[in-house]
Design a protein around this motif. Structure first.
Motif, mmCIF file in Angstrom:
data_model
loop_
_atom_site.group_PDB
_atom_site.id
_atom_site.type_symbol
_atom_site.label_atom_id
_atom_site.label_comp_id
_atom_site.label_asym_id
_atom_site.label_seq_id
_atom_site.Cartn_x
_atom_site.Cartn_y
_atom_site.Cartn_z
ATOM 1 N N ARG A 143 0.894 -1.115 -0.046
ATOM 2 C CA ARG A 143 0.070 0.057 0.057
ATOM 3 C C ARG A 143 0.888 1.068 0.007
ATOM 4 O O ARG A 143 1.972 1.122 0.426
ATOM 5 C CB ARG A 143 -0.741 0.012 1.195
ATOM 6 N N THR A 145 -0.835 4.170 1.041
ATOM 7 C CA THR A 145 -1.605 4.771 1.827
ATOM 8 C C THR A 145 -1.050 4.748 3.325
ATOM 9 O O THR A 145 -0.776 3.421 3.610
ATOM 10 C CB THR A 145 -3.093 4.314 1.935
ATOM 11 N N GLY A 146 -0.770 5.661 3.920
ATOM 12 C CA GLY A 146 0.037 5.588 5.174
ATOM 13 C C GLY A 146 1.373 5.576 5.130
ATOM 14 O O GLY A 146 2.212 5.560 6.087
ATOM 15 N N THR A 166 0.762 13.693 -0.594
ATOM 16 C CA THR A 166 -0.155 13.783 0.363
ATOM 17 C C THR A 166 -1.528 13.425 -0.383
ATOM 18 O O THR A 166 -2.284 12.377 0.456
ATOM 19 C CB THR A 166 -0.217 15.156 0.863
ATOM 20 N N GLY A 169 -2.249 9.641 -0.420
ATOM 21 C CA GLY A 169 -2.618 9.219 1.122
ATOM 22 C C GLY A 169 -1.108 9.008 1.688
ATOM 23 O O GLY A 169 -1.002 8.361 2.852
ATOM 24 N N LEU A 170 -0.149 9.551 1.358
ATOM 25 C CA LEU A 170 1.247 9.341 1.931
ATOM 26 C C LEU A 170 1.116 10.235 3.110
ATOM 27 O O LEU A 170 0.734 11.611 2.992
ATOM 28 C CB LEU A 170 2.478 9.082 1.186
ATOM 29 N N HIS A 171 2.050 10.229 4.010
ATOM 30 C CA HIS A 171 2.181 11.183 5.055
ATOM 31 C C HIS A 171 3.554 11.718 4.865
ATOM 32 O O HIS A 171 4.730 11.004 4.818
ATOM 33 C CB HIS A 171 2.457 10.540 6.562
#
Length: 342
Positions: A143, A145-146, A166, A169-171
């Motif tokens: 994934r 995301t995160g 961002t 879904g990435l930080h």
């Protein structure tokens, strides 16, 4: 080149260092100025007495060799975001204004970086290789995301990258010259002394910094040792940001999981480079910002600045020659031309 008389009200004389591919659609610029197109061997004879230089061939080192001791251009514009090839002593120490093509490549490069993140997470490069070999091999992927991304370089390109990642879904955090919290694009920006620790928190490290004395070889063996074994390095900035021999060694030893490189210390990348055949490396030929119509967009930016130059208005994208890039807070300067030749 015939110089012509230096009389008040005469259109400025603009020299274009053209390279093998000339700039397209220069008619609007030619209506504003007397434009002369030269190659590297002709540049030294063309610079004395000219008002402006447009470095279309942004790979060229000719401006440094051809720069006159006296009477150089008042303004130099380069058709790239990076200006490291222009920051030779004669230009840095003089009064010549330098502008770059900041803004043209931001979103295309951000899209490219997102594509590379997806390629790594979904193992697309392996899928293409297996398809070429007609091999059916089921795998699990990751994934995004995160996942955590560190963008090194907080200029317009780095900010565009941060916004894209961002949204996916990435930080995202950043690393730049000055520490900040609550940044609109990065949230947290790490200062240089915090970069080693920040590298260890990232799944993806994206290099979008300018090449300066402070950033050359910033990703060396020590920095790579700080990264996670599962991390990937993406370089869309400048090749010399990375110590390539150290990177090859880290990849071979499994100290990091992969790298996507669009820029290199020496370009084109030599056929003998081991980076070409490493299964965990994606190589592209300095094309991350080159989308359909990019050359015409570069010319439009130059023409807008030429119009400002002729009218004595503030130029866009003025480079701080000591820092090596255009800062938002010092990104304009009033030109001395205003229809008057010196």
């Amino acid at each position: 080149m015939e110089q012509g008389p230096n009389v008040p009200g005469e259109p400025p004389r603009v020299v274009v260092l053209r390279g093998d591919v000339p700039p397209p659609a220069m008619a609007a610029a030619e209506r504003l100025a007397h434009v002369v197109y030269v190659r590297e061997s002709q540049l030294a004879g063309a610079l004395p007495g000219c008002d402006a230089l447009f470095v279309w061939d942004f790979w060229s080192d000719a401006p440094a060799a051809a720069w006159p001791r006296e009477g150089g251009p008042r303004w130099v514009h380069i058709a790239s975001a990076g200006v490291d090839r222009l920051l030779f002593p004669g230009l840095v120490e003089g009064n010549t204004i330098v502008t770059n093509s900041r803004g043209v490549f931001d979103e295309p490069i951000a899209e490219y970086v997102l594509g590379l993140v997806l390629a790594f997470a979904k193992d697309l490069h392996t899928t293409v290789r297996l398809q070429d070999e007609r091999v059916w091999r089921h795998r699990e992927t990751e994934r995004i995301t995160g996942a955590r991304a560190l963008v090194v370089g907080t200029g317009p390109i780095g900010r565009a990258v941060a916004r894209r990642l961002t949204a996916a879904g990435l930080h995202v955090t950043g690393a730049g010259r000055t520490a900040r919290d609550g940044d609109p694009d990065f949230g947290l920006v790490h200062p240089p002394e915090r970069l080693p620790a920040a590298l260890g928190d990232a799944d993806y490290v994206v290099l979008a910094a300018p090449l300066t004395a402070a950033t050359r070889n910033m990703i060396d063996a020590a920095a790579l040792a700080r990264m996670r074994p599962s991390a990937r390095l993406i370089n869309v900035g400048r090749g010399p940001l990375v110590a390539e021999d150290d990177l090859v060694e880290a990849l071979r030893a499994g100290r990091i999981a992969g790298a996507a490189l669009d820029v290199f210390v020496d370009e084109p990348l030599a056929p003998s480079s081991p980076l070409w055949t490493m299964p965990n490396v994606i190589v592209s030929p300095h094309m991350s910002g080159d989308v359909t119509g990019w050359r015409a967009e570069l010319v439009r930016l130059f023409t807008d600045n030429l119009d400002r130059f002729v009218r004595g208005r503030e130029l866009r994208n003025v480079v701080d020659k000591r820092l090596g890039y255009a800062r938002p807070d010092t990104g304009a300067a009033r030109t001395p031309y205003a229809g008057q030749r010196r």
